[in-house]
Motif scaffolding. Structure first.
Motif, PDB file in Angstrom:
ATOM      1  N   GLU A  40      -3.933 -16.301  16.889  1.00  0.00           N
ATOM      2  CA  GLU A  40      -4.424 -17.525  17.444  1.00  0.00           C
ATOM      3  C   GLU A  40      -3.220 -18.158  18.204  1.00  0.00           C
ATOM      4  OE1 GLU A  40      -5.570 -19.592  13.779  1.00  0.00           O
ATOM      5  OE2 GLU A  40      -7.467 -18.733  13.780  1.00  0.00           O
ATOM      6  N   ASP A  41      -2.104 -17.417  18.133  1.00  0.00           N
ATOM      7  CA  ASP A  41      -0.881 -17.917  18.951  1.00  0.00           C
ATOM      8  C   ASP A  41      -0.903 -17.442  20.317  1.00  0.00           C
ATOM      9  OD1 ASP A  41       1.739 -18.403  19.998  1.00  0.00           O
ATOM     10  OD2 ASP A  41       2.815 -18.351  18.255  1.00  0.00           O
ATOM     11  N   PRO A  42      -1.208 -18.441  21.185  1.00  0.00           N
ATOM     12  CA  PRO A  42      -1.272 -18.055  22.750  1.00  0.00           C
ATOM     13  C   PRO A  42      -0.078 -17.197  23.382  1.00  0.00           C
ATOM     14  CG  PRO A  42      -1.229 -20.316  22.548  1.00  0.00           C
ATOM     15  CD  PRO A  42      -1.190 -19.718  21.159  1.00  0.00           C
ATOM     16  N   GLY A  43       1.040 -17.621  22.440  1.00  0.00           N
ATOM     17  CA  GLY A  43       2.506 -16.990  22.955  1.00  0.00           C
ATOM     18  C   GLY A  43       2.472 -15.331  22.742  1.00  0.00           C
ATOM     19  N   VAL A  44       1.735 -14.957  21.959  1.00  0.00           N
ATOM     20  CA  VAL A  44       1.886 -13.559  21.429  1.00  0.00           C
ATOM     21  C   VAL A  44       1.136 -12.621  22.079  1.00  0.00           C
ATOM     22  CG1 VAL A  44       1.386 -11.992  19.503  1.00  0.00           C
ATOM     23  CG2 VAL A  44       2.263 -14.275  18.888  1.00  0.00           C
ATOM     24  N   ARG A  45       1.389 -11.745  22.838  1.00  0.00           N
ATOM     25  CA  ARG A  45       0.680 -10.741  23.779  1.00  0.00           C
ATOM     26  C   ARG A  45       0.558  -9.477  22.786  1.00  0.00           C
ATOM     27  NH1 ARG A  45       3.615  -8.956  27.778  1.00  0.00           N
ATOM     28  NH2 ARG A  45       5.695  -9.548  27.093  1.00  0.00           N
ATOM     29  N   ARG A  46       1.374  -9.258  21.898  1.00  0.00           N
ATOM     30  CA  ARG A  46       1.348  -7.553  21.178  1.00  0.00           C
ATOM     31  C   ARG A  46       1.779  -8.104  19.944  1.00  0.00           C
ATOM     32  NH1 ARG A  46       4.401  -3.897  24.290  1.00  0.00           N
ATOM     33  NH2 ARG A  46       2.570  -3.688  25.344  1.00  0.00           N
ATOM     34  N   ILE A  47       0.995  -7.695  18.870  1.00  0.00           N
ATOM     35  CA  ILE A  47       1.347  -7.470  17.482  1.00  0.00           C
ATOM     36  C   ILE A  47       1.426  -6.160  17.036  1.00  0.00           C
ATOM     37  CG2 ILE A  47       0.050  -8.178  15.127  1.00  0.00           C
ATOM     38  CD1 ILE A  47      -1.836  -9.881  16.872  1.00  0.00           C
ATOM     39  N   VAL A  48       2.652  -6.053  16.507  1.00  0.00           N
ATOM     40  CA  VAL A  48       2.999  -4.766  15.841  1.00  0.00           C
ATOM     41  C   VAL A  48       3.076  -4.880  14.240  1.00  0.00           C
ATOM     42  CG1 VAL A  48       5.201  -3.174  15.374  1.00  0.00           C
ATOM     43  CG2 VAL A  48       4.679  -4.312  17.568  1.00  0.00           C
ATOM     44  N   LEU A  49       2.496  -3.956  13.397  1.00  0.00           N
ATOM     45  CA  LEU A  49       2.279  -4.044  12.222  1.00  0.00           C
ATOM     46  C   LEU A  49       3.183  -3.062  11.660  1.00  0.00           C
ATOM     47  CD1 LEU A  49       1.041  -5.408   9.685  1.00  0.00           C
ATOM     48  CD2 LEU A  49      -1.022  -3.703  10.200  1.00  0.00           C
ATOM     49  N   ASP A  50       4.106  -3.173  10.704  1.00  0.00           N
ATOM     50  CA  ASP A  50       5.065  -2.041  10.319  1.00  0.00           C
ATOM     51  C   ASP A  50       4.705  -2.037   8.883  1.00  0.00           C
ATOM     52  OD1 ASP A  50       7.150  -0.902   9.173  1.00  0.00           O
ATOM     53  OD2 ASP A  50       8.922  -2.125  10.164  1.00  0.00           O
ATOM     54  N   VAL A  51       4.412  -0.851   8.792  1.00  0.00           N
ATOM     55  CA  VAL A  51       3.850  -0.611   7.153  1.00  0.00           C
ATOM     56  C   VAL A  51       4.606   0.829   6.659  1.00  0.00           C
ATOM     57  CG1 VAL A  51       1.382  -1.356   7.670  1.00  0.00           C
ATOM     58  CG2 VAL A  51       2.056   1.319   8.197  1.00  0.00           C
ATOM     59  N   THR A  52       5.955   0.945   7.102  1.00  0.00           N
ATOM     60  CA  THR A  52       6.523   1.671   6.552  1.00  0.00           C
ATOM     61  C   THR A  52       7.057   1.919   5.191  1.00  0.00           C
ATOM     62  OG1 THR A  52       8.470   0.776   7.387  1.00  0.00           O
ATOM     63  CG2 THR A  52       7.559   2.520   8.802  1.00  0.00           C
ATOM     64  N   ALA A  53       7.136   0.648   4.689  1.00  0.00           N
ATOM     65  CA  ALA A  53       7.537   0.090   3.131  1.00  0.00           C
ATOM     66  C   ALA A  53       6.125   0.048   2.347  1.00  0.00           C
ATOM     67  CB  ALA A  53       8.263  -1.079   3.212  1.00  0.00           C
ATOM     68  N   VAL A  54       5.004   0.401   2.957  1.00  0.00           N
ATOM     69  CA  VAL A  54       3.762   0.182   2.101  1.00  0.00           C
ATOM     70  C   VAL A  54       3.572   1.431   1.159  1.00  0.00           C
ATOM     71  CG1 VAL A  54       1.222   0.050   2.049  1.00  0.00           C
ATOM     72  CG2 VAL A  54       2.524  -1.152   3.753  1.00  0.00           C
ATOM     73  N   ASP A  55       3.317   1.111   0.012  1.00  0.00           N
ATOM     74  CA  ASP A  55       3.193   2.262  -1.273  1.00  0.00           C
ATOM     75  C   ASP A  55       2.045   2.624  -1.339  1.00  0.00           C
ATOM     76  OD1 ASP A  55       6.174   2.300  -1.673  1.00  0.00           O
ATOM     77  OD2 ASP A  55       5.884   0.712  -2.684  1.00  0.00           O
ATOM     78  N   PHE A  56       1.039   1.807  -1.089  1.00  0.00           N
ATOM     79  CA  PHE A  56      -0.464   1.879  -1.356  1.00  0.00           C
ATOM     80  C   PHE A  56      -1.333   1.128  -0.686  1.00  0.00           C
ATOM     81  CE2 PHE A  56      -4.188   0.892  -3.753  1.00  0.00           C
ATOM     82  CZ  PHE A  56      -4.744   2.086  -3.816  1.00  0.00           C
ATOM     83  N   ALA A  57      -2.268   1.718  -0.014  1.00  0.00           N
ATOM     84  CA  ALA A  57      -3.199   0.668   0.517  1.00  0.00           C
ATOM     85  C   ALA A  57      -4.620   1.448   0.260  1.00  0.00           C
ATOM     86  CB  ALA A  57      -3.276   0.657   2.036  1.00  0.00           C
ATOM     87  N   ASP A  58      -5.573   0.542  -0.482  1.00  0.00           N
ATOM     88  CA  ASP A  58      -6.835   0.878  -0.792  1.00  0.00           C
ATOM     89  C   ASP A  58      -7.694   1.203   0.341  1.00  0.00           C
ATOM     90  OD1 ASP A  58      -9.148   1.223  -1.674  1.00  0.00           O
ATOM     91  OD2 ASP A  58      -9.145  -0.257  -3.474  1.00  0.00           O
ATOM     92  N   SER A  59      -8.206   1.864   0.799  1.00  0.00           N
ATOM     93  CA  SER A  59      -8.852   2.366   2.056  1.00  0.00           C
ATOM     94  C   SER A  59     -10.364   1.406   1.962  1.00  0.00           C
ATOM     95  CB  SER A  59      -9.255   3.813   2.303  1.00  0.00           C
ATOM     96  OG  SER A  59      -9.916   4.263   1.223  1.00  0.00           O
ATOM     97  N   ARG A  60     -10.559   1.011   0.861  1.00  0.00           N
ATOM     98  CA  ARG A  60     -11.989   0.311   0.783  1.00  0.00           C
ATOM     99  C   ARG A  60     -11.621  -1.239   0.880  1.00  0.00           C
ATOM    100  NH1 ARG A  60     -13.434   1.712  -5.044  1.00  0.00           N
ATOM    101  NH2 ARG A  60     -11.144   1.690  -5.272  1.00  0.00           N
ATOM    102  N   CYS A  61     -10.627  -1.483   1.455  1.00  0.00           N
ATOM    103  CA  CYS A  61     -10.510  -3.023   1.816  1.00  0.00           C
ATOM    104  C   CYS A  61     -11.105  -3.531   2.956  1.00  0.00           C
ATOM    105  CB  CYS A  61      -8.795  -3.182   2.197  1.00  0.00           C
ATOM    106  SG  CYS A  61      -7.697  -3.002   0.868  1.00  0.00           S
ATOM    107  N   SER A  62     -11.714  -4.455   2.729  1.00  0.00           N
ATOM    108  CA  SER A  62     -12.722  -5.195   4.090  1.00  0.00           C
ATOM    109  C   SER A  62     -11.965  -6.308   4.324  1.00  0.00           C
ATOM    110  CB  SER A  62     -14.158  -5.211   3.587  1.00  0.00           C
ATOM    111  OG  SER A  62     -14.182  -6.267   2.289  1.00  0.00           O
ATOM    112  N   THR A  63     -12.243  -6.873   5.641  1.00  0.00           N
ATOM    113  CA  THR A  63     -11.734  -8.164   5.968  1.00  0.00           C
ATOM    114  C   THR A  63     -12.869  -9.171   6.305  1.00  0.00           C
ATOM    115  OG1 THR A  63     -11.465  -7.231   8.314  1.00  0.00           O
ATOM    116  CG2 THR A  63      -9.537  -7.298   6.758  1.00  0.00           C
TER     117      THR A  63
END
Length: 63
Positions: A40-63
């Motif tokens: 929603e921030d008009p000044g943001v042109r690119r979003i980088v999601l750094d997940v190198t420290a994620v130990d677990f992510a449930d693949s059944r997550c829904s948004t």
């Protein structure tokens, strides 16, 4: 493990969101908030999601 969602100060229109710990459908709140704010921030042109420290992510997550 403790969950981490940290937003790095923007630089040149790039928003970096650093994630760590474990994520599932019940623990996505902070990540959703950070992502929504970036989209929603008009000044943001690119979003980088750094997940190198994620130990677990449930693949059944829904948004």
């Amino acid at each position: 493990m403790e969950q981490l969602v940290q937003v790095v100060p923007d630089e040149g229109g790039v928003r970096v969101i650093v994630c760590g710990g474990e994520f599932d459908q019940d623990t996505l709140g902070l990540l959703k908030e950070a992502g929504t704010a970036a989209v929603e921030d008009p000044g943001v042109r690119r979003i980088v999601l750094d997940v190198t420290a994620v130990d677990f992510a449930d693949s059944r997550c829904s948004t």
